[in-house]
Design an enzyme around this catalytic site. Sequence first.
Site, PDB file in Angstrom:
ATOM      1  N   GLY A 173       0.375  -0.961  -0.181  1.00 40.53           N
ATOM      2  CA  GLY A 173      -0.226   0.259   0.345  1.00 40.53           C
ATOM      3  C   GLY A 173       0.957   1.420  -0.043  1.00 40.53           C
ATOM      4  O   GLY A 173       1.929   1.033  -0.401  1.00 40.53           O
ATOM      5  N   MET A 229       2.434   5.299   1.232  1.00 40.08           N
ATOM      6  CA  MET A 229       2.624   5.449   2.605  1.00 40.08           C
ATOM      7  C   MET A 229       1.309   5.686   3.552  1.00 40.08           C
ATOM      8  O   MET A 229       0.371   5.856   3.180  1.00 40.08           O
ATOM      9  CB  MET A 229       3.254   7.428   2.754  1.00 40.08           C
ATOM     10  CG  MET A 229       4.658   6.847   1.866  1.00 40.08           C
ATOM     11  SD  MET A 229       5.502   6.095   2.478  1.00 40.08           S
ATOM     12  CE  MET A 229       5.869   6.502   3.990  1.00 40.08           C
ATOM     13  N   PHE A 230       1.690   5.253   4.708  1.00 37.64           N
ATOM     14  CA  PHE A 230       0.577   5.621   5.774  1.00 37.64           C
ATOM     15  C   PHE A 230      -1.283   5.060   5.864  1.00 37.64           C
ATOM     16  O   PHE A 230      -1.782   5.584   6.528  1.00 37.64           O
ATOM     17  CB  PHE A 230       0.396   7.686   6.403  1.00 37.64           C
ATOM     18  CG  PHE A 230       0.799   8.443   5.956  1.00 37.64           C
ATOM     19  CD1 PHE A 230       2.193   7.965   7.446  1.00 37.64           C
ATOM     20  CD2 PHE A 230       1.671   9.133   5.107  1.00 37.64           C
ATOM     21  CE1 PHE A 230       3.408   8.922   7.668  1.00 37.64           C
ATOM     22  CE2 PHE A 230       2.430  10.342   4.499  1.00 37.64           C
ATOM     23  CZ  PHE A 230       3.988   9.507   6.302  1.00 37.64           C
ATOM     24  N   GLY A 249      -0.788   1.415   6.491  1.00 39.14           N
ATOM     25  CA  GLY A 249      -0.986   0.836   8.043  1.00 39.14           C
ATOM     26  C   GLY A 249      -0.053  -0.988   7.273  1.00 39.14           C
ATOM     27  O   GLY A 249      -0.335  -2.047   8.555  1.00 39.14           O
ATOM     28  N   THR A 270       2.911  -2.223   8.007  1.00 39.69           N
ATOM     29  CA  THR A 270       3.848  -2.293   9.038  1.00 39.69           C
ATOM     30  C   THR A 270       3.261  -2.595  10.895  1.00 39.69           C
ATOM     31  O   THR A 270       3.057  -3.735  11.228  1.00 39.69           O
ATOM     32  CB  THR A 270       5.221  -1.613   9.516  1.00 39.69           C
ATOM     33  OG1 THR A 270       6.095  -0.651   8.125  1.00 39.69           O
ATOM     34  CG2 THR A 270       5.848  -2.065  10.483  1.00 39.69           C
ATOM     35  N   ASP A 320      10.464  -6.330   6.696  1.00 41.84           N
ATOM     36  CA  ASP A 320       9.311  -5.049   6.094  1.00 41.84           C
ATOM     37  C   ASP A 320      10.577  -4.081   5.116  1.00 41.84           C
ATOM     38  O   ASP A 320      11.520  -4.467   4.631  1.00 41.84           O
ATOM     39  CB  ASP A 320       9.386  -4.270   7.382  1.00 41.84           C
ATOM     40  CG  ASP A 320       8.566  -2.985   7.848  1.00 41.84           C
ATOM     41  OD1 ASP A 320       7.545  -2.966   6.857  1.00 41.84           O
ATOM     42  OD2 ASP A 320       8.919  -2.028   8.164  1.00 41.84           O
ATOM     43  N   GLU A 321       9.868  -2.652   4.510  1.00 40.37           N
ATOM     44  CA  GLU A 321       9.715  -2.413   3.815  1.00 40.37           C
ATOM     45  C   GLU A 321      10.953  -2.806   2.688  1.00 40.37           C
ATOM     46  O   GLU A 321      12.297  -2.662   2.529  1.00 40.37           O
ATOM     47  CB  GLU A 321      11.001  -1.430   4.412  1.00 40.37           C
ATOM     48  CG  GLU A 321      10.755  -0.502   5.617  1.00 40.37           C
ATOM     49  CD  GLU A 321      10.071   0.697   5.235  1.00 40.37           C
ATOM     50  OE1 GLU A 321       9.971   0.729   3.655  1.00 40.37           O
ATOM     51  OE2 GLU A 321       9.180   1.537   5.638  1.00 40.37           O
ATOM     52  N   ALA A 322      10.185  -4.083   1.666  1.00 34.89           N
ATOM     53  CA  ALA A 322      10.694  -5.159   1.042  1.00 34.89           C
ATOM     54  C   ALA A 322      10.874  -4.903  -0.642  1.00 34.89           C
ATOM     55  O   ALA A 322      11.806  -4.218  -1.105  1.00 34.89           O
ATOM     56  CB  ALA A 322       9.498  -6.121   1.071  1.00 34.89           C
ATOM     57  N   GLN A 323      10.106  -2.870  -0.419  1.00 28.08           N
ATOM     58  CA  GLN A 323      10.667  -1.898  -1.519  1.00 28.08           C
ATOM     59  C   GLN A 323      11.723  -2.219  -1.762  1.00 28.08           C
ATOM     60  O   GLN A 323      12.175  -1.619  -2.618  1.00 28.08           O
ATOM     61  CB  GLN A 323       9.367  -1.228  -2.366  1.00 28.08           C
ATOM     62  CG  GLN A 323       9.941   0.027  -1.031  1.00 28.08           C
ATOM     63  CD  GLN A 323       9.742   0.157   0.361  1.00 28.08           C
ATOM     64  OE1 GLN A 323       8.774  -0.580   0.644  1.00 28.08           O
ATOM     65  NE2 GLN A 323      10.171   0.954   1.279  1.00 28.08           N
TER      66      GLN A 323
END
Length: 199
Positions: free
Chosen positions: A17, A19-20, A22, A24, A89-92
């Site tokens: 999704g 930023m912001f 949800g 994480t 997390d932050e897989a991108q």
Amino acid sequence: MFLEPKCHAGSIEVISGSMFSGKTEELIRRLRRAQIAGLRTAIFKPSTDTRYSATAVVSHDKHSIQSTVVAKSTDILALAGDAQVIGIDEAQFFDNDLTSVCRTLAFRGVRVIAAGLDMDYLGRPFGPMGSMMCIADDVTKVHAVCTRCGSLAQFSHRLSADDNLVSLGEKNTYEPLCRECYSKISNVKELLNESCGCN
Ligand code: ZN
């Protein structure tokens, strides 16, 4: 509502999704439930994500869970140990080997849960996220709230002039926008031409 897999066979879940949105928080929720179920967990994030903490996956609402920072996706294979559930997390921000790493883990019987931005600030697929969605057993798209009209938001509009894709989202750097509000940005036509490369 996402329901956990019933058996302990390997699987790949993607949470994506803007930023912001949800992402994480949802990753942390699933990992905490796995821990409650008595499963061995491990969490990894890329070394490019240094906001708030170098050793914890931290969401914007300050919920956090301990993680291991790695420089490249193959480090996850090397450090996975006997974890039964692996969060990413932050897989991108990971390299394109992330898909083969996750497939290898899943075929070993590991449940992999990867969270990341689906699009960069120009609305383009971000890093390995498009491929990750293709190989996933389950994809959850979460949405933020458009700061201009209150609709569901899927775009991360960058407020600063910085064009570095690695810049991370703080509230004064990005705003989540719906498609209609994003399309009203003055330079959206430039962005679209850059995105698709046509005409
Ligand atoms: Zn809007």
